[in-house]
Enzyme design. Sequence first.
Site, PDB file in Angstrom:
ATOM      1  N   TRP A   1       5.507  58.104  53.441  1.00  0.00           N
ATOM      2  CA  TRP A   1       6.251  56.668  52.765  1.00  0.00           C
ATOM      3  C   TRP A   1       6.587  56.779  51.383  1.00  0.00           C
ATOM      4  O   TRP A   1       7.574  56.109  51.134  1.00  0.00           O
ATOM      5  CB  TRP A   1       5.134  55.399  52.811  1.00  0.00           C
ATOM      6  CG  TRP A   1       3.786  55.659  51.841  1.00  0.00           C
ATOM      7  CD1 TRP A   1       2.686  56.100  52.347  1.00  0.00           C
ATOM      8  CD2 TRP A   1       3.511  55.298  50.537  1.00  0.00           C
ATOM      9  NE1 TRP A   1       1.529  56.101  51.405  1.00  0.00           N
ATOM     10  CE2 TRP A   1       2.112  55.792  50.085  1.00  0.00           C
ATOM     11  CE3 TRP A   1       4.547  54.799  49.465  1.00  0.00           C
ATOM     12  CZ2 TRP A   1       1.754  55.507  49.079  1.00  0.00           C
ATOM     13  CZ3 TRP A   1       4.033  54.708  48.191  1.00  0.00           C
ATOM     14  CH2 TRP A   1       2.586  55.051  47.916  1.00  0.00           C
TER      15      TRP A   1
ATOM     16  N   TRP B   1       4.071  36.126  47.896  1.00  0.00           N
ATOM     17  CA  TRP B   1       3.960  37.667  48.136  1.00  0.00           C
ATOM     18  C   TRP B   1       4.355  38.674  47.114  1.00  0.00           C
ATOM     19  O   TRP B   1       3.628  39.541  46.731  1.00  0.00           O
ATOM     20  CB  TRP B   1       4.884  38.005  49.469  1.00  0.00           C
ATOM     21  CG  TRP B   1       3.994  37.956  50.928  1.00  0.00           C
ATOM     22  CD1 TRP B   1       4.355  37.060  51.843  1.00  0.00           C
ATOM     23  CD2 TRP B   1       3.059  38.783  51.236  1.00  0.00           C
ATOM     24  NE1 TRP B   1       3.485  37.069  52.846  1.00  0.00           N
ATOM     25  CE2 TRP B   1       2.597  38.337  52.488  1.00  0.00           C
ATOM     26  CE3 TRP B   1       2.407  39.946  50.805  1.00  0.00           C
ATOM     27  CZ2 TRP B   1       1.788  39.021  53.313  1.00  0.00           C
ATOM     28  CZ3 TRP B   1       1.620  40.753  51.729  1.00  0.00           C
ATOM     29  CH2 TRP B   1       1.005  39.996  52.737  1.00  0.00           C
TER      30      TRP B   1
ATOM     31  N   GLU C   1       6.981  33.663  50.232  1.00  0.00           N
ATOM     32  CA  GLU C   1       7.369  34.822  50.130  1.00  0.00           C
ATOM     33  C   GLU C   1       7.352  35.009  48.635  1.00  0.00           C
ATOM     34  O   GLU C   1       7.050  36.144  47.972  1.00  0.00           O
ATOM     35  CB  GLU C   1       8.885  35.042  50.636  1.00  0.00           C
ATOM     36  CG  GLU C   1       9.214  35.030  51.999  1.00  0.00           C
ATOM     37  CD  GLU C   1       8.328  35.900  52.700  1.00  0.00           C
ATOM     38  OE1 GLU C   1       8.251  36.884  52.409  1.00  0.00           O
ATOM     39  OE2 GLU C   1       7.638  35.497  53.591  1.00  0.00           O
TER      40      GLU C   1
ATOM     41  N   ASN D   1      15.369  41.961  54.870  1.00  0.00           N
ATOM     42  CA  ASN D   1      13.603  42.231  55.084  1.00  0.00           C
ATOM     43  C   ASN D   1      13.352  42.691  56.305  1.00  0.00           C
ATOM     44  O   ASN D   1      12.431  43.612  56.320  1.00  0.00           O
ATOM     45  CB  ASN D   1      12.937  40.876  54.664  1.00  0.00           C
ATOM     46  CG  ASN D   1      11.405  41.061  54.655  1.00  0.00           C
ATOM     47  OD1 ASN D   1      11.055  42.139  54.138  1.00  0.00           O
ATOM     48  ND2 ASN D   1      10.638  40.286  55.477  1.00  0.00           N
TER      49      ASN D   1
ATOM     50  N   TRP E   1       1.319  64.308  56.897  1.00  0.00           N
ATOM     51  CA  TRP E   1       2.932  63.757  56.829  1.00  0.00           C
ATOM     52  C   TRP E   1       3.581  65.130  57.052  1.00  0.00           C
ATOM     53  O   TRP E   1       3.218  66.220  56.802  1.00  0.00           O
ATOM     54  CB  TRP E   1       3.242  63.190  55.537  1.00  0.00           C
ATOM     55  CG  TRP E   1       2.490  62.060  55.279  1.00  0.00           C
ATOM     56  CD1 TRP E   1       1.370  61.955  54.080  1.00  0.00           C
ATOM     57  CD2 TRP E   1       2.556  60.485  55.728  1.00  0.00           C
ATOM     58  NE1 TRP E   1       1.062  60.703  53.908  1.00  0.00           N
ATOM     59  CE2 TRP E   1       1.692  59.862  55.166  1.00  0.00           C
ATOM     60  CE3 TRP E   1       3.099  60.151  56.664  1.00  0.00           C
ATOM     61  CZ2 TRP E   1       1.354  58.206  55.376  1.00  0.00           C
ATOM     62  CZ3 TRP E   1       3.020  58.949  57.004  1.00  0.00           C
ATOM     63  CH2 TRP E   1       2.168  57.820  56.452  1.00  0.00           C
TER      64      TRP E   1
ATOM     65  N   TRP F   1       6.460  49.174  51.309  1.00  0.00           N
ATOM     66  CA  TRP F   1       6.191  50.686  51.949  1.00  0.00           C
ATOM     67  C   TRP F   1       4.960  50.662  52.525  1.00  0.00           C
ATOM     68  O   TRP F   1       4.777  51.421  53.442  1.00  0.00           O
ATOM     69  CB  TRP F   1       6.823  51.624  51.062  1.00  0.00           C
ATOM     70  CG  TRP F   1       8.241  51.915  51.114  1.00  0.00           C
ATOM     71  CD1 TRP F   1       9.196  51.410  50.485  1.00  0.00           C
ATOM     72  CD2 TRP F   1       8.693  52.560  52.225  1.00  0.00           C
ATOM     73  NE1 TRP F   1      10.371  51.669  51.017  1.00  0.00           N
ATOM     74  CE2 TRP F   1      10.193  52.440  52.093  1.00  0.00           C
ATOM     75  CE3 TRP F   1       8.322  53.243  53.330  1.00  0.00           C
ATOM     76  CZ2 TRP F   1      11.353  53.035  52.965  1.00  0.00           C
ATOM     77  CZ3 TRP F   1       9.242  54.013  54.211  1.00  0.00           C
ATOM     78  CH2 TRP F   1      10.777  53.678  54.167  1.00  0.00           C
TER      79      TRP F   1
HETATM   80  C1  LIG Z   1       9.563  48.654  52.764  1.00  0.00           C
HETATM   81  C2  LIG Z   1      10.150  47.237  51.916  1.00  0.00           C
HETATM   82  C3  LIG Z   1      10.438  47.728  50.654  1.00  0.00           C
HETATM   83  C4  LIG Z   1      10.880  46.332  49.801  1.00  0.00           C
HETATM   84  N1  LIG Z   1      11.502  46.876  48.497  1.00  0.00           N
HETATM   85  C5  LIG Z   1      11.662  45.817  47.760  1.00  0.00           C
HETATM   86  C6  LIG Z   1      12.164  45.887  46.511  1.00  0.00           C
HETATM   87  O1  LIG Z   1      12.367  47.033  45.981  1.00  0.00           O
HETATM   88  N2  LIG Z   1      12.399  44.781  45.882  1.00  0.00           N
HETATM   89  C7  LIG Z   1      12.264  43.572  46.210  1.00  0.00           C
HETATM   90  O2  LIG Z   1      12.609  42.599  45.569  1.00  0.00           O
HETATM   91  N3  LIG Z   1      11.856  43.282  47.522  1.00  0.00           N
HETATM   92  C8  LIG Z   1      11.620  44.313  48.190  1.00  0.00           C
HETATM   93  N4  LIG Z   1      10.855  44.049  49.651  1.00  0.00           N
HETATM   94  C9  LIG Z   1      10.820  42.626  50.188  1.00  0.00           C
HETATM   95  C10 LIG Z   1      11.783  41.752  50.785  1.00  0.00           C
HETATM   96  O3  LIG Z   1      12.463  42.732  51.706  1.00  0.00           O
HETATM   97  C11 LIG Z   1      13.072  41.569  49.668  1.00  0.00           C
HETATM   98  O4  LIG Z   1      12.453  40.869  48.748  1.00  0.00           O
HETATM   99  C12 LIG Z   1      14.031  40.592  50.457  1.00  0.00           C
HETATM  100  O5  LIG Z   1      14.434  41.132  51.857  1.00  0.00           O
HETATM  101  C13 LIG Z   1      15.017  40.170  49.486  1.00  0.00           C
HETATM  102  O6  LIG Z   1      15.953  39.415  50.031  1.00  0.00           O
HETATM  103  P1  LIG Z   1      15.990  37.750  49.785  1.00  0.00           P
HETATM  104  O7  LIG Z   1      16.039  37.801  48.274  1.00  0.00           O
HETATM  105  O8  LIG Z   1      17.155  37.373  50.513  1.00  0.00           O
HETATM  106  O9  LIG Z   1      14.698  37.143  50.220  1.00  0.00           O
HETATM  107  P2  LIG Z   1      14.058  35.899  50.358  1.00  0.00           P
HETATM  108  O10 LIG Z   1      13.615  35.791  52.018  1.00  0.00           O
HETATM  109  O11 LIG Z   1      14.873  34.752  50.101  1.00  0.00           O
HETATM  110  O12 LIG Z   1      12.880  35.542  49.717  1.00  0.00           O
HETATM  111  C14 LIG Z   1      12.944  35.191  48.341  1.00  0.00           C
HETATM  112  C15 LIG Z   1      12.418  36.146  47.210  1.00  0.00           C
HETATM  113  O13 LIG Z   1      10.970  36.279  47.656  1.00  0.00           O
HETATM  114  C16 LIG Z   1      10.584  37.651  47.428  1.00  0.00           C
HETATM  115  N5  LIG Z   1      10.204  38.422  48.483  1.00  0.00           N
HETATM  116  C17 LIG Z   1      10.768  38.083  49.895  1.00  0.00           C
HETATM  117  N6  LIG Z   1       9.927  38.844  50.731  1.00  0.00           N
HETATM  118  C18 LIG Z   1       9.121  39.551  49.845  1.00  0.00           C
HETATM  119  C19 LIG Z   1       8.102  40.481  50.220  1.00  0.00           C
HETATM  120  N7  LIG Z   1       7.820  40.899  51.661  1.00  0.00           N
HETATM  121  N8  LIG Z   1       7.346  41.215  49.419  1.00  0.00           N
HETATM  122  C20 LIG Z   1       7.506  40.760  48.013  1.00  0.00           C
HETATM  123  N9  LIG Z   1       8.404  39.890  47.641  1.00  0.00           N
HETATM  124  C21 LIG Z   1       9.329  39.214  48.455  1.00  0.00           C
HETATM  125  C22 LIG Z   1      11.676  38.346  46.850  1.00  0.00           C
HETATM  126  O14 LIG Z   1      11.752  38.202  45.351  1.00  0.00           O
HETATM  127  C23 LIG Z   1      13.064  37.389  47.442  1.00  0.00           C
HETATM  128  O15 LIG Z   1      14.138  37.600  46.570  1.00  0.00           O
HETATM  129  C24 LIG Z   1      10.600  45.172  50.357  1.00  0.00           C
HETATM  130  C25 LIG Z   1      10.215  45.061  51.662  1.00  0.00           C
HETATM  131  C26 LIG Z   1       9.796  46.227  52.606  1.00  0.00           C
HETATM  132  C27 LIG Z   1       9.210  45.867  53.624  1.00  0.00           C
END
Ligand SMILES: Cc1cc2nc3c(=O)[nH]c(=O)nc-3n(C[C@H](O)[C@H](O)[C@H](O)COP(=O)(O)OP(=O)(O)OC[C@H]3O[C@@H](n4cnc5c(N)ncnc54)[C@H](O)[C@@H]3O)c2cc1C
Length: 464
Positions: free
Chosen positions: A356, A274, A271, A338, A303, A379
């Site tokens: 979006w 990512w 992640e 997420n 849209w 998004w």
């Molecule tokens: C529509 C949409 C919008 C999102 N907007 C944001 C946003 O504005 N800011 C944001 O930080 N994340 C965003 N995410 C990614 C992700 O949902 C969040 O990072 C995650 O839910 C944060 O929770 P966590 O720290 O417990 O994640 P964990 O699962 O613990 O992951 C650790 C770290 O990895 C990174 N990460 C995890 N998943 C993703 C992902 N899919 N894409 C990019 N980085 C990721 C984050 O920095 C996160 O803190 C978005 C995802 C979607 C589908």
Amino acid sequence: MNTVFWFRRDLRLFNNLALYQAIENGCKDAIFFITEQQWQRHDVAPIQIDLLKRRLDYLGQLLADNGITLHIIDGGDYHGCVQQLTAFCKQHAVSNIYANKEYEINEVERDQAFLKDADEVGISLRLFDGDVIAPPGTVLNQSGEMFKVFTPFKNAWLKQYQDTHFYFQPLPAMFSPITWQGCALLSTDNTSHKWPVDDESLSQVCNRFIHDKLLSYKDQRDIPSIKGTSGLSPYLALGVVSVHQLIALVQQQHIDVLSSSKSNVFTWVNELVWREFYRHLIVAYPKLNKYQNFNEKYDPVQWRSDDADFTAWCQGKTGYPLVDAAMRQLLQTGWMHNRLRMVVASFLTKHLLIDWRKGERFFMQHLIDGDLASNNGGWQWAASTGCDAQPYFRIFNPITQSERFDPEGEFIRKYIPELTSVPNKHIHFPHAYLALQGSEKNKYWPAIVDHKAARQRALDAFKV
Ligand SMILES: Cc1cc2nc3c(=O)[nH]c(=O)nc-3n(C[C@H](O)[C@H](O)[C@H](O)COP(=O)(O)OP(=O)(O)OC[C@H]3O[C@@H](n4cnc5c(N)ncnc54)[C@H](O)[C@@H]3O)c2cc1C
């Protein structure tokens, strides 16, 4: 001549190489610009500004204890910030500025504007890549271009770093009173107090996750009723913790994590990669900073502009319990799980066929972890317009998603008290059950679209 450290989205002392270098060069002053107009233009959520302010108060004290004064200056927007910085440099005889790079287009242009004049008066701005492991532009395919698919990007990233052992760079630890009173984005309704800002608590949060939760992350990460993810995103978004620090912590327990990409532990690191992928993309494709589709093939999609449907989605009143519970989680806490971000983004863009960009903006205005690269990436992934995105014909069914990821309706009941007494087997789409109970008991919203019909409408729109 003096050295200054310019704080941006890197609000940490530890693992902040740029700060470390500034201190080595005799830095006694640090600077941070409040740029409220710019934040408004970028839709930064008030709850994120609250977290930022609390963290700056904390950092200010720490730095002061170590002989560094943090100057917090009202810059207005980035144009004002450049002018204020130039004036500050003159006033304090500054010749060296150290900072970490920000990769978004307005931030890059701000730095370029400053450098244009700074060079002439002998001020240097030294920029470091402190927000990522791999600086954008350093993970490329064989033609020397940015990857358009995540997995080969990840493999190339791993090839570069699998033998690297990340370590902590402990640093000395700042404050001059400045008024945030004028900042309208700050209000008591948007307090971030549930998110600690001191390093000791943060260290506990990181350690607890890595010791206790990392191994079960793979199995629990998709269940919103369980705290199975790290919750570190607000801190990563503001640079309060760094990816280097997190990977170093993981390596302390699992030394070979970067060479065992099939392991459970790597699932979490994946992640972080990512996150890095999306940062590389906004640099390789500046149009992503300008609300444009990554995949131009979908530019002709028509849209819908339906304000009532959009409002129902924003307020958690779509009549699809998992979608509504998720949106209420966002409104009540400033954060969303997420899996739910994927579900609500899919619902808005496919079921409601709403652009979006509207959802992306709404998220930025409310998320404590709002971050252009990850938000845009997420998004456009959900809307199928993005890089390595969900194919347009794979449309999440919000009812089956609910059955799979909240089988007992625990998460739904937490955010939709109207549904507390609905039995598990009806909780995912309770309308028929509620109708049988009579109107007295039915305080929940009717479904604003029919799943099958909405799905077909999206398929037709995307085929065009
Ligand atoms: C529509 C949409 C919008 C999102 N907007 C944001 C946003 O504005 N800011 C944001 O930080 N994340 C965003 N995410 C990614 C992700 O949902 C969040 O990072 C995650 O839910 C944060 O929770 P966590 O720290 O417990 O994640 P964990 O699962 O613990 O992951 C650790 C770290 O990895 C990174 N990460 C995890 N998943 C993703 C992902 N899919 N894409 C990019 N980085 C990721 C984050 O920095 C996160 O803190 C978005 C995802 C979607 C589908």
